[in-house]
Design a protein around this motif. Sequence first.
Motif, short mmCIF file in Angstrom:
data_model
loop_
_atom_site.label_atom_id
_atom_site.label_comp_id
_atom_site.label_asym_id
_atom_site.label_seq_id
_atom_site.Cartn_x
_atom_site.Cartn_y
_atom_site.Cartn_z
N TRP A 50 0.74 -1.31 -0.10
CA TRP A 50 -0.05 0.11 -0.03
C TRP A 50 0.91 1.41 -0.04
CZ3 TRP A 50 -5.55 0.49 -0.07
CH2 TRP A 50 -5.94 1.87 0.28
N THR A 81 -1.28 13.68 6.37
CA THR A 81 -0.18 13.01 6.06
C THR A 81 0.67 13.30 4.98
OG1 THR A 81 -1.70 11.55 5.05
CG2 THR A 81 -0.88 10.95 7.38
N PRO A 82 2.04 13.51 5.06
CA PRO A 82 2.69 13.90 4.04
C PRO A 82 2.78 12.54 3.05
CG PRO A 82 4.20 13.63 5.92
CD PRO A 82 2.74 13.65 6.37
N VAL A 83 3.27 12.89 1.98
CA VAL A 83 3.31 12.00 0.76
C VAL A 83 4.71 11.27 1.38
CG1 VAL A 83 3.76 11.05 -1.36
CG2 VAL A 83 2.10 12.95 -0.88
N ASP A 101 3.86 1.39 -1.11
CA ASP A 101 4.49 1.55 -2.38
C ASP A 101 3.70 2.37 -3.26
OD1 ASP A 101 6.68 0.47 -1.38
OD2 ASP A 101 6.43 -1.45 -2.34
N THR A 102 2.34 1.84 -3.45
CA THR A 102 1.57 2.30 -4.40
C THR A 102 1.08 4.12 -4.21
OG1 THR A 102 0.04 0.72 -3.77
CG2 THR A 102 0.46 0.71 -6.14
N PHE A 103 0.51 3.96 -2.95
CA PHE A 103 -0.12 5.37 -2.75
C PHE A 103 0.84 6.27 -1.98
CE2 PHE A 103 -3.56 2.09 -3.03
CZ PHE A 103 -4.12 2.55 -4.11
N LYS A 104 1.94 5.89 -1.37
CA LYS A 104 2.73 6.62 -0.52
C LYS A 104 2.28 7.30 0.62
CE LYS A 104 5.98 6.70 -4.01
NZ LYS A 104 5.47 5.80 -5.12
N THR A 105 1.44 6.50 1.18
CA THR A 105 0.80 6.87 2.38
C THR A 105 0.47 5.56 3.25
OG1 THR A 105 -0.96 7.97 3.27
CG2 THR A 105 -1.22 6.84 1.23
N ALA A 135 -4.92 2.65 5.85
CA ALA A 135 -5.89 2.74 6.86
C ALA A 135 -6.08 1.42 7.26
CB ALA A 135 -7.08 3.34 6.36
#
Lengths: 282, 224
Positions: A99, A147-149, A101-105, A108
Amino acid sequence: MTSIGTGYDLANSIFSPDGRNFQVEYAVKAVENGGTSIGIRCKDGVVLAVEKLVTSKLLKPNANKRIATVDRHLGVVYSGMIPDGRHFIERARDEARAWRDTFKTPIATADLASRMGGYMQAYTLYQSVRPFGITAIVGGFDSAAETPVDGEVGNGPACGAGGKVAGKTHGGPFLYMIEPSGLYWGYYGAATGKGRQAAKAELEKLDLGGPGGPALTMEEAVKEAARILYVAHDDDKEFELEMTWISGADGPTKGAHHEVPKALREEAERLAKQAQEEKMEE
Amino acid sequence: MEFGNSGSLREDGIHLDMDRLKKGEVNMAVTFKDGVILGADSRTTTGAYIANRVTDKLTQVHDTIWCCRSGSAADTQAVADIVKYQLELFAMTNGKPPTTQTAGAIFQELCYANKDRLSAGLIIAGWDERHGGQVYSIPLGGSLHKQPYSIGGSGSTYIYGFCDANWREGMEEADAVNFVKDALKEAIKWDGSSGGVIRMVVLTAKGADRHLYLPDTDYKVRHE
């Protein structure tokens, strides 16, 4: 078929005529033999606890941890077959990593529960596998801040972002329980394993699901969790208490999943034993 | 026959560089009080030839997440198409709309992983419930930058000073629209490869609102 019963319990991919999957039901039995695990969703975080049964005097006390960290803000505890639980956690860590890796966050808690529910369910479908012999409790604190990336150059400017929807809160503490069938729900308080009935009865007495959200604080919940596991414990076996917690950024763990500090855990255990003794005297 | 990237004419005098359709000569995205505004000119060139004078360089990738594309038209279209698909999938599987940040992250991953093969400069702007209006820029190497406003394309070099002097935090919508329009007008005036109409998209809690301004009316009238 007499020598093998009805035959409907021989493989995952076979339903019985009345619509049951016996393999999954047997997996639930495996869970019901395991040490009790509980999770409590509080006002300011989540508390996870497990009754760790001591199977040998040769095991080092307080080693061989049962509650695992899956991502910085996520913890998992489970009851049932421990190797199955270890595999579950390995997969949960992969999901959390993927998660990011793909969304940089960070993922949840609800999204992790969904992914892992799907994973457990897949193990009820095929001839070649058996269902997980665990019920897992997933606790997490989704950051309430912006949240920062991941990997972004700094957090970016503080100015600029206008048009937020006022009065809406985001993130917070979350708790999910996933069963061998793959079924998962979100809970205010969750219990599984051998002492789940007694533990659930105690959890229901706590103020967790009120209209203003849970009233219990994490510190109170740690003491309640210890007391509940002592109540749910079957007296003639030795056990250790393992507890972890996750607070928001302004709480004691600063948004991370950590073990409850030794001093607080010992205090909680002392109170739990005291309550137990008072009960005996009555 | 070799095809260069220069777009210059060959000896025969008729060759056009079809290897790259260059576009996005000036574009920008600006946060304001209620969200974010994207704006761009409409000129697409192949070398000296204007291949399209009314191009739409503002591309939607989700309900209230859009992007300004500059660089190779083929590359940026392909990247935007992939991200659009990913965001649609995200919204379906997670039961909630993606944030601008999510879109920025997916764009960046593609731009960075394929940096050797892409010529794409992107500005991603969007509005979401949690963060309001946000602007992210992804320049050539595939890095990601969160900015209060961003300008891009060859024409942007002419308006760095203008934007620095005139951008203010928390502008009203009308003021922000005028700021974008004035900046783009200036870029169109000075940059030979920027021109045509001015297109804008305003993204707020109310959704996406398109603006169109024509040179015929000196960009003064908002056309449908």
